[in-house]
Write a protein that holds these residues in place. Structure first.
Motif, short mmCIF file in Angstrom:
data_model
loop_
_atom_site.label_atom_id
_atom_site.label_comp_id
_atom_site.label_asym_id
_atom_site.label_seq_id
_atom_site.Cartn_x
_atom_site.Cartn_y
_atom_site.Cartn_z
N GLN A 161 0.57 -1.12 0.35
CA GLN A 161 -0.22 -0.02 0.06
C GLN A 161 1.13 1.33 0.30
O GLN A 161 0.47 2.17 -0.64
CB GLN A 161 -1.10 0.35 0.99
CG GLN A 161 -2.15 -1.20 0.82
CD GLN A 161 -2.57 -1.27 2.36
OE1 GLN A 161 -2.65 -0.90 3.40
NE2 GLN A 161 -3.43 -1.52 2.40
N GLN A 162 1.66 1.29 0.55
CA GLN A 162 2.56 2.42 0.59
C GLN A 162 4.07 2.91 0.06
O GLN A 162 4.88 3.91 -0.35
CB GLN A 162 3.05 2.55 2.28
CG GLN A 162 2.62 2.52 3.30
CD GLN A 162 3.00 2.53 4.55
OE1 GLN A 162 3.93 2.73 4.96
NE2 GLN A 162 1.89 1.51 5.46
N TRP A 198 12.27 0.86 4.38
CA TRP A 198 10.73 1.24 5.02
C TRP A 198 10.43 0.07 5.85
O TRP A 198 9.83 0.70 6.85
CB TRP A 198 10.42 1.22 4.01
CG TRP A 198 8.17 0.84 3.89
CD1 TRP A 198 7.48 1.88 4.14
CD2 TRP A 198 7.48 0.03 4.95
NE1 TRP A 198 6.17 1.66 4.65
CE2 TRP A 198 5.99 0.08 4.82
CE3 TRP A 198 7.45 -1.69 4.96
CZ2 TRP A 198 5.67 -0.46 5.59
CZ3 TRP A 198 6.94 -2.42 5.27
CH2 TRP A 198 5.65 -1.52 5.63
N ARG A 200 9.66 1.29 9.89
CA ARG A 200 8.38 0.93 10.43
C ARG A 200 8.46 0.14 11.78
O ARG A 200 8.18 -0.13 12.57
CB ARG A 200 7.91 -0.14 8.85
CG ARG A 200 6.61 -0.67 9.62
CD ARG A 200 5.65 0.27 9.75
NE ARG A 200 4.05 -0.30 10.49
CZ ARG A 200 3.63 -0.55 12.20
NH1 ARG A 200 4.86 -0.96 12.91
NH2 ARG A 200 3.20 -1.88 11.72
#
Length: 274
Positions: free
Chosen positions: A126-127, A139, A143
């Motif tokens: 999604q990102q 990422w 996260r």
């Protein structure tokens, strides 16, 4: 600097190196023969602790001939030292901006860790637009840092790369005593696979200044170091992990895991091979 093998042996008389044969080699170097491969670090530490007495940097290597038999002048050593202290080594084969790898959906799934309590794979889809291996690793790292539960699980993975547990253990080893007390000068006498000597010296100088890193062993394609300081969790750890990836062409740990490991490790292992 001591240049008599008997005097060097006397320095080691009450250490793990006691009784081992010390032999003169080319270019003012000496070798302590017959190091127990299972006790590389204690043997090296004994020689490291006595550098102020004998004036020579200890370096473990597989037994055999020296890498360089040419004459090494005082001027050559001085020039190397000066250049290593000023050179930015992160270019060419040591470049930090390595060519990245675009990932398809299956590859994203392969490289994304599965942690309890978080669906990182769905979130990444999604990102991340057109993810690459490096952007995915960054990422994941960011996260993880936002979630204590994820961080604890991630450390369990990364701890497999902490300390000396991944160090190479040869079947035989010698302890070289180089005619310098400075660890970043070791590439003058030794080589690492497909690495420029001066660049490697600059890397060792930079890491010594920033992290207290000291070279313990050079196995030709592998370096083993101990460090006195660790990076903080965040950009400092990430940047150091990228440097390790640049210096070691064969680094098994994902960048996010390596960055975590470096914050908790007092020893490093770098593998550079075809």
């Amino acid at each position: 600097m001591i240049s008599d093998p008997n005097e060097i042996a006397a320095v080691f008389a009450h250490s793990p190196l006691a009784g081992l044969r010390v032999e003169a080699e080319d270019n003012g170097c000496f070798a302590v023969r017959g190091i127990d491969p299972a006790n590389i670090l204690p043997a090296w530490q004994a020689a490291r602790d006595t550098v102020p007495l004998h004036g020579r940097w200890p370096l473990c290597r597989v037994g055999g001939a020296w890498d360089h038999t040419r004459d090494i002048s005082a001027e050559t050593l001085a020039d190397f030292d000066t250049a290593a202290r000023s050179l930015n080594p992160w270019y060419g084969d040591f470049r930090l901006d390595r060519e990245d790898v675009e990932l398809d959906d299956d590859e994203v799934a392969l490289w994304t860790p599965d942690f309890h309590g978080a669906d990182l794979l769905t979130a990444a889809g999604q990102q991340l637009e057109a993810p690459t291996l490096e952007t995915l690793n960054r990422w994941i790292f960011e996260r993880i840092l936002t979630d204590p539960g994820l961080l604890a699980q991630a450390h369990q993975v990364a701890d497999g790369y902490v300390g000396t547990q991944w160090w190479y253990q040869p079947s035989q080893a010698d302890l070289w005593l180089l005619p310098t007390p400075l660890p970043h000068m070791a590439p003058v006498w030794t080589t690492l696979f497909d690495a420029d000597q001066l660049q490697l010296g600059a890397v060792l100088w930079q890491w010594h200044q920033q992290w207290g890193a000291e070279l313990v062993a050079n196995w030709g394609t592998m370096l083993q170091l101990v460090v006195r300081r660790q990076p903080t969790l965040g950009d400092a750890a990430w940047d150091l992990a990228l440097q390790h990836k640049a210096a070691a062409t064969h680094q098994e740990a994902d960048t996010w895991a390596l960055a975590l490991a470096l914050t908790r490790s007092d020893a490093w292992f770098l593998h550079r091979r075809p």
